[in-house]
Design a protein around this motif. Structure first.
Motif, PDB file in Angstrom:
ATOM      1  N   ILE A  18       4.064 -23.537  -5.482  1.00 44.76           N
ATOM      2  CA  ILE A  18       4.629 -24.970  -5.398  1.00 44.76           C
ATOM      3  C   ILE A  18       4.168 -25.609  -6.603  1.00 44.76           C
ATOM      4  CG2 ILE A  18       4.581 -27.288  -4.523  1.00 44.76           C
ATOM      5  CD1 ILE A  18       4.207 -25.767  -1.539  1.00 44.76           C
ATOM      6  N   ALA A  22       4.414 -31.596  -7.278  1.00 45.75           N
ATOM      7  CA  ALA A  22       4.781 -31.832  -5.910  1.00 45.75           C
ATOM      8  C   ALA A  22       3.641 -31.366  -4.943  1.00 45.75           C
ATOM      9  CB  ALA A  22       5.853 -30.751  -5.458  1.00 45.75           C
ATOM     10  N   ARG A  25       1.572 -34.510  -4.627  1.00 44.77           N
ATOM     11  CA  ARG A  25       1.828 -35.513  -3.743  1.00 44.77           C
ATOM     12  C   ARG A  25       1.875 -35.110  -2.451  1.00 44.77           C
ATOM     13  NH1 ARG A  25       7.432 -36.836  -3.896  1.00 44.77           N
ATOM     14  NH2 ARG A  25       7.949 -34.838  -5.077  1.00 44.77           N
ATOM     15  N   LEU A  26       2.154 -33.715  -2.194  1.00 42.25           N
ATOM     16  CA  LEU A  26       1.981 -33.119  -0.481  1.00 42.25           C
ATOM     17  C   LEU A  26       0.743 -33.145  -0.146  1.00 42.25           C
ATOM     18  CD1 LEU A  26       3.658 -31.812   1.630  1.00 42.25           C
ATOM     19  CD2 LEU A  26       3.533 -29.669   0.632  1.00 42.25           C
ATOM     20  N   LEU A  27      -0.270 -32.935  -1.051  1.00 43.57           N
ATOM     21  CA  LEU A  27      -1.990 -33.040  -0.446  1.00 43.57           C
ATOM     22  C   LEU A  27      -2.142 -34.330  -0.181  1.00 43.57           C
ATOM     23  CD1 LEU A  27      -3.240 -30.472  -2.969  1.00 43.57           C
ATOM     24  CD2 LEU A  27      -3.243 -30.292  -0.502  1.00 43.57           C
ATOM     25  N   VAL A  29      -0.058 -36.570   0.949  1.00 39.13           N
ATOM     26  CA  VAL A  29       0.534 -36.977   2.194  1.00 39.13           C
ATOM     27  C   VAL A  29      -0.364 -36.105   3.407  1.00 39.13           C
ATOM     28  CG1 VAL A  29       2.530 -36.785   3.650  1.00 39.13           C
ATOM     29  CG2 VAL A  29       2.563 -37.270   1.231  1.00 39.13           C
ATOM     30  N   LEU A  30      -0.581 -34.836   3.169  1.00 41.43           N
ATOM     31  CA  LEU A  30      -1.416 -34.120   4.210  1.00 41.43           C
ATOM     32  C   LEU A  30      -2.723 -34.807   4.468  1.00 41.43           C
ATOM     33  CD1 LEU A  30      -0.391 -30.563   2.676  1.00 41.43           C
ATOM     34  CD2 LEU A  30       0.028 -31.390   5.062  1.00 41.43           C
ATOM     35  N   LYS A  31      -3.443 -35.414   3.414  1.00 43.66           N
ATOM     36  CA  LYS A  31      -4.738 -35.797   3.622  1.00 43.66           C
ATOM     37  C   LYS A  31      -4.905 -37.313   4.078  1.00 43.66           C
ATOM     38  CE  LYS A  31      -6.959 -32.346   0.779  1.00 43.66           C
ATOM     39  NZ  LYS A  31      -7.654 -31.960  -0.487  1.00 43.66           N
ATOM     40  N   THR A  35      -0.634 -39.957   8.285  1.00 38.73           N
ATOM     41  CA  THR A  35       0.214 -38.708   8.405  1.00 38.73           C
ATOM     42  C   THR A  35      -0.349 -37.956   9.804  1.00 38.73           C
ATOM     43  OG1 THR A  35       0.532 -38.485   6.050  1.00 38.73           O
ATOM     44  CG2 THR A  35       1.111 -36.640   7.360  1.00 38.73           C
ATOM     45  N   ASN A  36      -1.653 -37.842   9.867  1.00 38.50           N
ATOM     46  CA  ASN A  36      -2.375 -37.238  10.798  1.00 38.50           C
ATOM     47  C   ASN A  36      -2.120 -37.990  12.269  1.00 38.50           C
ATOM     48  OD1 ASN A  36      -3.758 -35.097  12.164  1.00 38.50           O
ATOM     49  ND2 ASN A  36      -5.617 -36.318  12.052  1.00 38.50           N
TER      50      ASN A  36
END
Lengths: 160, 170
Positions: A18, A22, A25-27, A29-31, A35-36
């Motif tokens: 990836i 991206a 940005r994804l990390l 969101v994941l962290k 989100t959780n």
């Protein structure tokens, strides 16, 4: 050192990963705790649906056992194992998992399963799934006792 | 409004419709817009050739093609559009021999059922943050199965770079 056979390591970047933007940005969101929290709410919101699906498979499991259809017993126990945890039916899932393992291992040993062991598992799954207080010590104890019975039979079969 | 990832594609392979919906919802909550579903490994491989996903979540036990055979096909088939794609295997099985079989087929991460959002997101973060090297040898192609350097490892030394690792370990 003995000459090694041809083996190689391919590093990330030498194969497609990836893109950096991206990924960053994804990390993020994941962290993000939000989100959780959102994901946890999604899982919780599906619990009733999973419970209904589990109970449907319990009814089919019982019918399959009454009809002496061992393949179907295994198939429904497998579904219960997969669904029960997300339905909050922990003991039912554990007992179903034990039944799946027993049926698989007996088949691998080319032996016949004991009817009494399967009957006890089917009954225990049904009781644990339908009881409102299944997540109690009783559920765990039943699962443990059934596991012991199944293991004893498997040991007898393998020793024979 | 949350972030969206229009270009990231995910494939969910699971024979249980309830579980598929749950996994799709959890991926959508991350902002992934393009999430496709397949009910078994055979359907999934056909779909994969069409969509070329960036991430695959797959169940283990499915018929006619299970998650292990599917992963093997993803890694080894000439028809595979991306043999390096990360594969997260979701399973209720905890038996060691199954985990070893899946690992040897080239699975990137495992996720045990019951599914939790935290566990799924941690696995995806691990894949994004620390993509693993791939190893190609006669008997295996897939993510490096040695996750850490073991200073006590005494062999067998099978890789072309093992000699350097052995020197480093001294």
């Amino acid at each position: 050192m003995k000459k090694p056979p041809a083996a190689m390591k391919i590093m990330p970047g030498d194969y497609p990963v990836i893109g950096a933007g991206a990924a960053e940005r994804l990390l993020k969101v994941l962290k993000d705790p939000a989100t959780n929290e959102k994901g946890t709410k999604i899982v919780a919101s599906k619990a009733q649906e999973f419970r209904s699906a589990t109970l449907e498979h319990v009814a089919r499991l019982e019918a399959s056992w009454t009809g002496h259809d061992l393949d179907a017993v295994f198939a429904h126990a497998h579904e219960i194992r997969g669904l029960a945890g997300n339905a909050g039916l922990i003991a039912a899932g554990r007992i179903a998992s034990g039944l799946c393992t027993y049926v698989e291992e007996i088949a691998l040993a080319r032996a016949k399963p004991k009817r009494s062991i399967i009957a006890l598992h089917v009954e225990a799954i049904a009781r644990a799934a339908r009881a409102s207080d299944e997540a109690t010590r009783l559920g765990d104890d039943v699962a443990r006792e059934l596991l012991t019975a199944a293991r004893q039979h498997l040991a007898e079969v393998k020793d024979a | 409004m949350g972030a969206t990832f229009d270009h990231l594609k995910a494939l969910v392979v699971e024979d249980n419709a309830h579980m598929r919906v749950l996994l799709r919802s959890l991926l959508a909550a991350l902002g992934l817009k393009d999430v496709r579903e397949a009910a078994n490994g055979s359907e999934a491989f056909a779909l994969m050739r069409d969509m070329n996903p960036d991430l695959i979540l797959t169940d283990l036990t499915m018929r006619p093609v299970d998650g292990i055979a599917f992963t093997r096909e993803v890694r080894l088939s000439d028809q595979s559009p991306n043999p390096f794609v990360p594969v997260i295997m979701i399973t209720g099985h905890t038996e060691r021999h199954r985990v070893v079989s899946a690992r040897d087929a080239g699975v990137t991460e495992f996720l045990a059922k019951p599914i939790t959002a935290q566990a799924l997101y941690l696995r995806i973060a691990e894949i994004v943050e620390r993509p693993r090297p791939f190893v190609r040898c006669d008997a295996y192609f897939g993510p490096d199965r040695r996750r850490r350097v073991d200073p006590n490892f005494l062999g067998p030394w099978r890789r072309y770079d093992d000699e350097f690792a052995r020197e480093d370990a001294r």
